[in-house]
Design a protein around this motif. Sequence first.
Motif, PDB file in Angstrom:
ATOM      1  N   THR A 102      -7.620  -1.485  30.913  1.00  0.00           N
ATOM      2  CA  THR A 102      -8.588  -1.232  31.982  1.00  0.00           C
ATOM      3  C   THR A 102      -9.673  -2.299  31.998  1.00  0.00           C
ATOM      4  O   THR A 102      -9.791  -3.112  31.076  1.00  0.00           O
ATOM      5  CB  THR A 102      -9.264   0.132  31.800  1.00  0.00           C
ATOM      6  OG1 THR A 102     -10.143   0.075  30.660  1.00  0.00           O
ATOM      7  CG2 THR A 102      -8.238   1.246  31.615  1.00  0.00           C
ATOM      8  N   ASP A 103     -10.493  -2.270  33.033  1.00  0.00           N
ATOM      9  CA  ASP A 103     -11.750  -3.020  33.025  1.00  0.00           C
ATOM     10  C   ASP A 103     -12.724  -2.268  32.114  1.00  0.00           C
ATOM     11  O   ASP A 103     -12.367  -1.294  31.448  1.00  0.00           O
ATOM     12  CB  ASP A 103     -12.305  -3.145  34.440  1.00  0.00           C
ATOM     13  CG  ASP A 103     -11.517  -4.125  35.293  1.00  0.00           C
ATOM     14  OD1 ASP A 103     -10.928  -5.068  34.739  1.00  0.00           O
ATOM     15  OD2 ASP A 103     -11.481  -3.936  36.530  1.00  0.00           O
ATOM     16  N   PHE A 104     -13.980  -2.682  32.091  1.00  0.00           N
ATOM     17  CA  PHE A 104     -14.968  -1.988  31.274  1.00  0.00           C
ATOM     18  C   PHE A 104     -15.255  -0.606  31.864  1.00  0.00           C
ATOM     19  O   PHE A 104     -15.438  -0.458  33.073  1.00  0.00           O
ATOM     20  CB  PHE A 104     -16.270  -2.793  31.202  1.00  0.00           C
ATOM     21  CG  PHE A 104     -16.179  -3.988  30.294  1.00  0.00           C
ATOM     22  CD1 PHE A 104     -16.356  -3.854  28.927  1.00  0.00           C
ATOM     23  CD2 PHE A 104     -15.911  -5.251  30.813  1.00  0.00           C
ATOM     24  CE1 PHE A 104     -16.270  -4.963  28.082  1.00  0.00           C
ATOM     25  CE2 PHE A 104     -15.819  -6.353  29.978  1.00  0.00           C
ATOM     26  CZ  PHE A 104     -15.998  -6.210  28.612  1.00  0.00           C
ATOM     27  N   LEU A 105     -15.312   0.373  31.000  1.00  0.00           N
ATOM     28  CA  LEU A 105     -15.588   1.753  31.392  1.00  0.00           C
ATOM     29  C   LEU A 105     -16.911   2.200  30.778  1.00  0.00           C
ATOM     30  O   LEU A 105     -17.200   1.890  29.621  1.00  0.00           O
ATOM     31  CB  LEU A 105     -14.477   2.686  30.906  1.00  0.00           C
ATOM     32  CG  LEU A 105     -13.037   2.322  31.299  1.00  0.00           C
ATOM     33  CD1 LEU A 105     -12.063   3.304  30.654  1.00  0.00           C
ATOM     34  CD2 LEU A 105     -12.881   2.300  32.810  1.00  0.00           C
ATOM     35  N   ASP A 106     -17.700   2.930  31.550  1.00  0.00           N
ATOM     36  CA  ASP A 106     -18.909   3.504  30.986  1.00  0.00           C
ATOM     37  C   ASP A 106     -18.521   4.767  30.210  1.00  0.00           C
ATOM     38  O   ASP A 106     -17.372   5.228  30.271  1.00  0.00           O
ATOM     39  CB  ASP A 106     -19.953   3.777  32.074  1.00  0.00           C
ATOM     40  CG  ASP A 106     -19.510   4.807  33.104  1.00  0.00           C
ATOM     41  OD1 ASP A 106     -18.884   5.826  32.718  1.00  0.00           O
ATOM     42  OD2 ASP A 106     -19.783   4.618  34.303  1.00  0.00           O
ATOM     43  N   PRO A 107     -19.446   5.344  29.433  1.00  0.00           N
ATOM     44  CA  PRO A 107     -19.086   6.498  28.598  1.00  0.00           C
ATOM     45  C   PRO A 107     -18.497   7.671  29.371  1.00  0.00           C
ATOM     46  O   PRO A 107     -17.595   8.354  28.877  1.00  0.00           O
ATOM     47  CB  PRO A 107     -20.419   6.873  27.938  1.00  0.00           C
ATOM     48  CG  PRO A 107     -21.149   5.570  27.838  1.00  0.00           C
ATOM     49  CD  PRO A 107     -20.804   4.852  29.119  1.00  0.00           C
ATOM     50  N   ARG A 108     -18.979   7.932  30.572  1.00  0.00           N
ATOM     51  CA  ARG A 108     -18.425   9.029  31.370  1.00  0.00           C
ATOM     52  C   ARG A 108     -16.971   8.743  31.724  1.00  0.00           C
ATOM     53  O   ARG A 108     -16.108   9.619  31.623  1.00  0.00           O
ATOM     54  CB  ARG A 108     -19.255   9.209  32.639  1.00  0.00           C
ATOM     55  CG  ARG A 108     -18.695  10.209  33.644  1.00  0.00           C
ATOM     56  CD  ARG A 108     -18.753  11.622  33.140  1.00  0.00           C
ATOM     57  NE  ARG A 108     -18.294  12.566  34.139  1.00  0.00           N
ATOM     58  CZ  ARG A 108     -18.179  13.858  33.942  1.00  0.00           C
ATOM     59  NH1 ARG A 108     -18.491  14.374  32.754  1.00  0.00           N
ATOM     60  NH2 ARG A 108     -17.750  14.666  34.890  1.00  0.00           N
TER      61      ARG A 108
END
Length: 257
Positions: free
Chosen positions: A34-40
């Motif tokens: 994936t690309d960068f994911l935030d914590p949510r």
Amino acid sequence: MSIYEHFRPEERSLIDHFSDLRDQAAERYVSKRTDFLDPRQQIILKSVIGSRDDVRLSFFGGYDQAERARALILPKYAEEKDNPFQLSYLEVRYPSKFGMITHPQLLGSLIGTGVSRDKIGDLLIEEGHAQFICTEELEPYFALNLNSVGKMSVSCVPIKRQALLHGVDDWQNFDGTISSLRLDTVLSEVYHLPRAKTSELITKGFVKVNWKIVEKRDFEICEGDCLSLRGFGRSKIISSGGLTKKNKIRIQYGKLK
């Protein structure tokens, strides 16, 4: 029970995307990144993968405590290749005697080059130093196109991962009770403010949920949400559930010291 019932309606397309990546990894025996994911988003992906034993899931954002991270979904017996997350580490060099680069300034300049936020990981700022993490393919692009931050001229150079400035965020955890999971109610508990005050700040656009401005006082907060209130700092909802004898909802939340 459908997985959609555990998340917000606007997150359905993200759930579908993650489900497609999972199925491709399992059925076509291909690794998906994936690309960068935030914590949510990381919480949602973990839920989509669940307890399936035909795929493996891992996250990495450049260092152990990274907030934003890329995910790797691997078929059960696949082996990870070298640098599987394909990250690059860059330092923004500038004349610190004329001022300091702030997090909002650097993020604004990075996005101002035309790059999506999803391609950029954590920004690491200390006095006189500014660094960021990005997808590997963007390293030469930023080296060529990031020439200024705010009013300062800068240069952008690659560095080794070991040279990152990262420290550990100092979170302090608390337990509380609330009458509902409305945004104004949760903020009132977390920041010890009157509900009328939190409602005012929400309508003024001073509140972000998962890094997006939310102006609805009755927006429902979920476990795993990250909150920020301008002038009062950041917080996160660690858990919610269970009722007191007075039918109040028990929550555990963290606040940055």
